[in-house]
Enzyme design. Structure first.
Site, short mmCIF file in Angstrom:
data_model
loop_
_atom_site.label_atom_id
_atom_site.label_comp_id
_atom_site.label_asym_id
_atom_site.label_seq_id
_atom_site.Cartn_x
_atom_site.Cartn_y
_atom_site.Cartn_z
N SER A 68 -12.51 16.33 -14.00
CA SER A 68 -13.25 15.49 -14.12
C SER A 68 -13.55 15.47 -15.57
O SER A 68 -14.01 16.15 -16.54
CB SER A 68 -13.05 14.09 -13.92
OG SER A 68 -12.74 12.97 -14.08
N ASP A 180 -5.77 12.99 -12.02
CA ASP A 180 -7.95 13.27 -12.18
C ASP A 180 -7.82 14.68 -10.57
O ASP A 180 -7.53 14.54 -9.47
CB ASP A 180 -8.28 11.90 -11.10
CG ASP A 180 -10.04 12.65 -11.72
OD1 ASP A 180 -11.13 13.52 -10.73
OD2 ASP A 180 -10.64 11.94 -12.11
#
Length: 286
Positions: A68, A180
């Site tokens: 991320s 993610d």
């Protein structure tokens, strides 16, 4: 018949003993050091401070893995940018350069602006072309498995790794969709080891769950990630040799105004653990 003249005997000089070459002690070889940069949205600026301290103290990183926000910093660092250059980029970065709002179908932000930003700042290099070996972690949306991108378009991989569900649209790569990486690996320690790291420095910037119930949808989503990531991190961080946790009290995941504060928090946390880092390196030097 005349006899041949007698031959003169050949005298062979005695063989002189040859001294063995002097023993040369092998030069100690430091361990292959991997940096695992975790997710945490705007708190990711703290990674820059950690990188600065390592550089200033001559601690060489051999590979970097990111999840991320950590994948964004990891890709820029792997492309050859120094800690100072990363800070300059962070302080001059316009938040609008990485957000492109969309009609809310599967996510509020398309994410292509983030991919373009990464391509621009890394010179358009693919993951396998970076100055440092780079790994980017994302989650397969169809089965929840983790994936480590080691080749291909860097911008697309960072976009996938950062695609917070309901905020960013899922990213299609080939026949699969990804979201993610923090869902499965908030701090990618095991992936740094998979890439060949013999010593892993992990940087954990996850925020603890808020005591008071969040009042808006985004903070509620981040609260969910915090709760989920806490248990995953417990198991993942056990395999790290050093875990750096910058003090980011009061710095929210969406707080892009606290960039300098986050960088400084990363610096302070890394400086505090420098003796431990050197000790771990010495223990694994052979």
């Amino acid at each position: 018949m005349t006899s041949p003249p007698p031959q003169t005997p050949v005298v062979t000089p005695p063989v002189q003993p040859v001294d063995p070459p002097p023993y040369v002690k092998p030069v100690p070889k430091p361990p292959r050091l991997g940096l695992a940069l975790g997710g945490g949205a705007a708190r990711g600026f703290a990674h820059i401070g950690v990188i600065q301290v390592l550089e200033e103290n001559g601690i060489k990183v051999d590979l970097v893995a990111g999840t991320s926000a950590g994948s964004l910093v990891a890709s820029l660092y792997a492309s050859g940018k120094t800690g100072k250059e990363l800070q300059t980029l962070a302080e001059t970065m316009d938040e609008g350069a990485i957000t492109d709002w969309s009609f809310p179908l599967r996510g509020l932000i398309r994410g292509e602006a983030l991919a373009r930003f990464i391509r621009d700042k890394t010179g358009g290099r693919a993951i396998e072309q970076m100055a440092l070996p780079l790994g980017i972690v994302a989650t397969d949306l169809s089965d929840g498995s983790s994936v480590l991108f080691r080749s291909g378009d860097t911008g697309t991989a960072v976009r996938a790794s950062s695609a917070v569900p309901a905020v960013f649209q899922p990213v299609r790569i080939g026949q699969r969709e990804y979201v993610d990486g923090g869902l499965v690996s908030p701090v990618p320690v095991r992936f740094a080891k998979e890439m060949g790291a013999q010593l892993v420095i992990a940087v954990d910037i996850t925020s603890p769950p808020e005591k008071d119930p969040p009042g808006d949808a985004f903070r509620m989503l981040m609260q969910t990630f915090s709760i989920m990531g806490r248990s995953i991190n417990f198991f993942e961080l056990r395999d790290a040799d050093v875990v750096i946790r910058p003090r980011l009290d009061g710095v929210g995941s969406a707080d892009f105004t606290a960039r300098r504060r986050a960088v400084q928090a990363g610096r302070e946390a890394a400086q505090a653990l420098l003796p431990l880092i050197r000790q771990r390196i010495a223990e694994k030097t052979r």
